[in-house]
Design a protein around this motif. Sequence first.
Motif, PDB file in Angstrom:
ATOM      1  N   ALA A 330       5.784   5.907  42.542  1.00 17.87           N
ATOM      2  CA  ALA A 330       4.751   6.032  41.508  1.00 17.87           C
ATOM      3  C   ALA A 330       5.347   5.820  40.119  1.00 17.87           C
ATOM      4  N   MET A 331       6.546   6.358  39.889  1.00 17.84           N
ATOM      5  CA  MET A 331       7.200   6.153  38.594  1.00 17.84           C
ATOM      6  C   MET A 331       7.561   4.690  38.385  1.00 17.84           C
ATOM      7  N   LEU A 332       7.988   4.014  39.453  1.00 16.98           N
ATOM      8  CA  LEU A 332       8.290   2.591  39.351  1.00 16.98           C
ATOM      9  C   LEU A 332       7.017   1.793  39.075  1.00 16.98           C
ATOM     10  N   PHE A 333       5.937   2.150  39.750  1.00 18.30           N
ATOM     11  CA  PHE A 333       4.640   1.490  39.532  1.00 18.30           C
ATOM     12  C   PHE A 333       4.223   1.585  38.066  1.00 18.30           C
ATOM     13  N   VAL A 334       4.324   2.782  37.501  1.00 16.40           N
ATOM     14  CA  VAL A 334       3.940   2.982  36.104  1.00 16.40           C
ATOM     15  C   VAL A 334       4.860   2.191  35.170  1.00 16.40           C
ATOM     16  N   ARG A 473       2.822  -1.907  19.997  1.00 15.77           N
ATOM     17  CA  ARG A 473       2.360  -1.959  21.388  1.00 15.77           C
ATOM     18  C   ARG A 473       3.490  -1.554  22.345  1.00 15.77           C
ATOM     19  N   TYR A 474       4.698  -2.085  22.101  1.00 23.17           N
ATOM     20  CA  TYR A 474       5.825  -1.757  22.970  1.00 23.17           C
ATOM     21  C   TYR A 474       6.171  -0.269  22.879  1.00 23.17           C
ATOM     22  N   GLY A 475       6.090   0.296  21.671  1.00 21.97           N
ATOM     23  CA  GLY A 475       6.363   1.720  21.504  1.00 21.97           C
ATOM     24  C   GLY A 475       5.348   2.583  22.235  1.00 21.97           C
ATOM     25  N   PHE A 476       4.074   2.182  22.152  1.00 22.25           N
ATOM     26  CA  PHE A 476       3.019   2.904  22.860  1.00 22.25           C
ATOM     27  C   PHE A 476       3.255   2.872  24.365  1.00 22.25           C
ATOM     28  N   HIS A 477       3.649   1.707  24.874  1.00 22.89           N
ATOM     29  CA  HIS A 477       3.926   1.580  26.304  1.00 22.89           C
ATOM     30  C   HIS A 477       5.128   2.433  26.713  1.00 22.89           C
ATOM     31  N   ALA A 478       6.149   2.466  25.864  1.00 22.57           N
ATOM     32  CA  ALA A 478       7.333   3.283  26.170  1.00 22.57           C
ATOM     33  C   ALA A 478       6.973   4.761  26.218  1.00 22.57           C
ATOM     34  N   LEU A 479       6.120   5.205  25.284  1.00 18.24           N
ATOM     35  CA  LEU A 479       5.705   6.610  25.279  1.00 18.24           C
ATOM     36  C   LEU A 479       4.916   6.964  26.529  1.00 18.24           C
ATOM     37  N   LEU A 480       4.025   6.071  26.956  1.00 13.68           N
ATOM     38  CA  LEU A 480       3.259   6.323  28.172  1.00 13.68           C
ATOM     39  C   LEU A 480       4.173   6.422  29.393  1.00 13.68           C
ATOM     40  N   THR A 481       5.145   5.512  29.469  1.00 10.09           N
ATOM     41  CA  THR A 481       6.063   5.517  30.612  1.00 10.09           C
ATOM     42  C   THR A 481       6.876   6.802  30.647  1.00 10.09           C
TER      43      THR A 481
END
Length: 499
Positions: A330-334, A473-481
């Motif tokens: 699941a972590m890899l999927f995200v 956008r990349y920062g937002f994605h990193a925070l979500l991950t």
Amino acid sequence: MSIAKRLASQTAIYGVSSIVGRVLNTLLVPLYTSRFVAAEYGIVTGLFAYVSFLNVLFTYGMETTYFRFANRPGTDRPELYNRVMTLLLLTSALFTAGLALLARPLMSLLALPPGHERYAVWIAFILGLDAVAAIPFARLRLENKARRFAVIRFANILMNVGLNLFFIVFCPDILSGKYLAGLRPLVEQLYDPSIGVGYVFLSNLAASAFTLVLLAPELLAVRFRLNLEPLRPLLRYAYPIMLMGLAGMVNETLDRILLPRWLPEGFYPGRSNLAAVGIYGACYKISILMNLVIQAFRYAAEPFFFAQSNEKNSPHTFALVLKWFTLCCAMLFVGVSINVELVARVFLQRPEYLEGLSVVPVLLLAQLFLGVYWNLSVWFKLTDKAYYGAYIGVAGAVLTIVLNFLLIPIIGYMGSALATLACYFMMAAICWWLGDRHFPVPYPVARLLIWLLVAVGVVAVSWWAPIGEGWGRYGFHALLTLGFVGLVAAVEGRRLKAL
């Protein structure tokens, strides 16, 4: 060594070949997408889809059968090895010859122009050599010779990658005068530009032959034993495994075979149907990152599950294994789904391939459910009810064909991706339902489904949130991950320490 540590250490060793090695092989995708247009890569994608089907027929379930019978009390393992190898050597020779003779019809199925029949002949020999190597590799796993297994598999990958680089990059660059002009006369003797994408198959063939050389001690130990009576119980156990494998290949690869036939011509403006197959196949390769982890785990876990089958606490162990396997996937999927744009910069070197990126999260989730199904399937393998696996696989295959037929003409290759997800989810659900009645295991199903729903929600937010381009956008994605990984660690951390 504890059960958990032993399984983890075996998985790590097998990972040298199956994860690190296959990552190197997967990294050939950037090479292919930079050197071949989508229509050319569609040839590679389509032919290797047929290879997946035929590989099941060439081994017809004997690898799992060998594991099962070798772990039965009183089994003469050397004699079992001789019988299985004798059978596979004979059938591999027959199947290889038959497939080579059918080269022209096979190529016509892909709607390829005449002159590519040699590709099918090379594939026939690849399949034959790989089938012969299957049981020696199984013997290494059975004897816990993980390091030797890993070294040989890794050598196969390195040779395949090296030859791909030589024929697809090095030789064309020298002929075009980019560098080392003094080697041009030698390269002209070794390299035929007309073969083109065929060097992908030739490289694979050479690597498969080299693998048999490295397995020489195991092959030379074989003694010819062709006695049909002792083989009958093996074949009775193997044929449901083979049917299950064929059904699995329908679910895994049939979309790339059906896509050029069921996709309306001109569905993607400016793209041929073969180009659509190439785009879908290239994006599918990104989802294989999930499959790499599953494959490494499977090499270690299959003999482990059989060895643990007689332990009193085995159901609890199986439940624990599934839980942590699912959480890791699941972590890899995200991580991959949220940051797929960054991943695509590495894998997809031509802009035309980026058109299919939307299928990646769907395919990643599908691969996750395939891994869950593989864990759940332990019940019918340990109870000698492998025919249930065949039934489940056939049900999945029927669903795959029906959904591809309905969805491809409407939404193109996204229909194939959704069909794959629906198939693997259904297979996992049915396998759990049947297993709960025949071989009860206390799987934390509700807890895992909640985690998967959270993971899907996080990915959906990342795709549909109105965030602009660039570093924001990349920062937002990193925070979500990091947020999802942190949530898993916070909630499940104590249980992990206890494990």
